[in-house]
Design a protein around this motif. Structure first.
Motif, PDB file in Angstrom:
ATOM      1  N   LEU A  30      59.281  31.344  13.967  1.00  0.00           N
ATOM      2  CA  LEU A  30      59.090  32.100  12.735  1.00  0.00           C
ATOM      3  C   LEU A  30      58.909  33.584  13.033  1.00  0.00           C
ATOM      4  CD1 LEU A  30      56.633  29.856  10.655  1.00  0.00           C
ATOM      5  CD2 LEU A  30      59.102  29.618  10.999  1.00  0.00           C
ATOM      6  N   GLY A  75      63.503  35.014  12.652  1.00  0.00           N
ATOM      7  CA  GLY A  75      62.754  33.895  12.080  1.00  0.00           C
ATOM      8  C   GLY A  75      62.409  34.025  10.618  1.00  0.00           C
ATOM      9  N   ASP A  77      62.701  33.758   6.511  1.00  0.00           N
ATOM     10  CA  ASP A  77      63.106  32.631   5.653  1.00  0.00           C
ATOM     11  C   ASP A  77      64.612  32.601   5.427  1.00  0.00           C
ATOM     12  OD1 ASP A  77      60.460  32.070   5.453  1.00  0.00           O
ATOM     13  OD2 ASP A  77      60.220  32.721   3.381  1.00  0.00           O
ATOM     14  N   ARG A  80      66.575  31.562   8.862  1.00  0.00           N
ATOM     15  CA  ARG A  80      66.366  30.262   9.528  1.00  0.00           C
ATOM     16  C   ARG A  80      67.409  29.221   9.136  1.00  0.00           C
ATOM     17  NH1 ARG A  80      60.826  31.124   8.256  1.00  0.00           N
ATOM     18  NH2 ARG A  80      60.874  29.383   6.791  1.00  0.00           N
ATOM     19  N   LYS A  81      67.905  29.284   7.895  1.00  0.00           N
ATOM     20  CA  LYS A  81      68.894  28.286   7.467  1.00  0.00           C
ATOM     21  C   LYS A  81      70.212  28.418   8.226  1.00  0.00           C
ATOM     22  CE  LYS A  81      70.013  31.134   3.434  1.00  0.00           C
ATOM     23  NZ  LYS A  81      69.934  31.217   1.983  1.00  0.00           N
ATOM     24  N   TRP A  83      70.254  29.173  11.609  1.00  0.00           N
ATOM     25  CA  TRP A  83      70.006  28.973  13.037  1.00  0.00           C
ATOM     26  C   TRP A  83      71.041  28.059  13.682  1.00  0.00           C
ATOM     27  CZ3 TRP A  83      64.021  27.895  13.678  1.00  0.00           C
ATOM     28  CH2 TRP A  83      63.339  29.112  13.594  1.00  0.00           C
ATOM     29  N   SER A  84      71.318  26.938  13.046  1.00  0.00           N
ATOM     30  CA  SER A  84      72.171  25.923  13.681  1.00  0.00           C
ATOM     31  C   SER A  84      73.577  26.442  13.984  1.00  0.00           C
ATOM     32  CB  SER A  84      72.245  24.668  12.812  1.00  0.00           C
ATOM     33  OG  SER A  84      72.787  24.972  11.546  1.00  0.00           O
ATOM     34  N   VAL A 108      55.248  25.078   8.605  1.00  0.00           N
ATOM     35  CA  VAL A 108      56.667  25.453   8.597  1.00  0.00           C
ATOM     36  C   VAL A 108      57.200  25.447  10.028  1.00  0.00           C
ATOM     37  CG1 VAL A 108      58.312  27.296   8.075  1.00  0.00           C
ATOM     38  CG2 VAL A 108      56.475  26.791   6.467  1.00  0.00           C
ATOM     39  N   GLU A 112      60.280  23.210  11.542  1.00  0.00           N
ATOM     40  CA  GLU A 112      61.427  23.834  12.210  1.00  0.00           C
ATOM     41  C   GLU A 112      61.580  23.296  13.634  1.00  0.00           C
ATOM     42  OE1 GLU A 112      63.685  25.424  10.834  1.00  0.00           O
ATOM     43  OE2 GLU A 112      62.859  26.399   9.060  1.00  0.00           O
ATOM     44  N   SER A 115      62.996  19.831  13.418  1.00  0.00           N
ATOM     45  CA  SER A 115      64.418  19.921  13.082  1.00  0.00           C
ATOM     46  C   SER A 115      65.242  20.273  14.318  1.00  0.00           C
ATOM     47  CB  SER A 115      64.616  20.971  11.988  1.00  0.00           C
ATOM     48  OG  SER A 115      65.972  21.152  11.712  1.00  0.00           O
TER      49      SER A 115
END
Length: 194
Positions: A30, A75, A77, A80-81, A83-84, A108, A112, A115
């Motif tokens: 984060l 990091g 908000d 982060r979606k 990252w992958s 959170v 993460e 995940s």
């Protein structure tokens, strides 16, 4: 008469003919966990004017036995979606969390981390989890964090390290990175014999 090389020349000679292995590692956590500060200190850069990473940055972090090419992902908000999208090609993972964060942020961070541990591109890779800001008086202990993150059941069968970290003890941070390098070395295929 044999005259040994000076030590510095030996190192240069060795590196020139035997280049250090390089490993590509992704670093997540984060905002405010301290990813950028830790990496900057390891690279001996100025740590006084650090700004949060707003996307990603790549640093080559040199050690005596390897070079870690660390791709640090922001990091926030809204980042982060994504990252992958940057996991491909990673050989290891560094996850940094703030040991003094609020209960909400720690939850959170836990989600993460879970995940990441379960992501198809990361689930078989070695993990270094750094509980940062251990120098703060109200920092949670490593045991508290280990229990809260539920690492034992989730990470069973995986190769992972949980260690405390702080900018005031960069030698301990280096030691944690060296442990990660050892895990990375152990995962490399053994070269075939001729």
């Amino acid at each position: 008469v044999f005259l040994p090389f000076p030590f510095s020349l030996k190192i240069c000679f060795f590196v020139y003919f035997f280049p250090l292995p390089e490993y590509d590692v992704v670093c997540v956590g984060l905002s405010g966990a301290g990813k950028t500060s830790l990496l900057s200190c390891l690279c001996q850069e100025d740590c006084d004017s650090i700004t949060p990473t707003t996307g990603f940055s790549i640093k080559a972090v040199p050690f005596q036995n390897a070079i870690l090419n660390v791709k640090e992902l922001g990091g926030a908000d809204n980042i982060r979606k994504y990252w992958s999208r940057y996991y491909q090609g990673s050989q290891g993972v560094i996850f940094v969390l703030d040991s003094v964060s609020s209960e909400g942020d720690l939850e959170v961070a836990r989600m993460e981390l879970h995940s990441a541990l379960q992501h198809p591109q990361l689930c078989t890779l070695p993990f270094l989890i750094l509980a940062n800001h251990q120098d703060k008086p109200v920092a949670r202990s490593i045991q508290e964090i280990k229990k809260y993150l539920e690492l034992e059941p989730l990470a069973r069968g995986k190769r992972w390290i949980l260690a405390g970290s702080s900018l005031h003890n960069i030698e301990a941070v280096k030691e944690s990175f060296l442990q990660l390098i050892k895990l990375l070395e152990d995962t490399q295929p053994v070269p075939g014999r001729l």
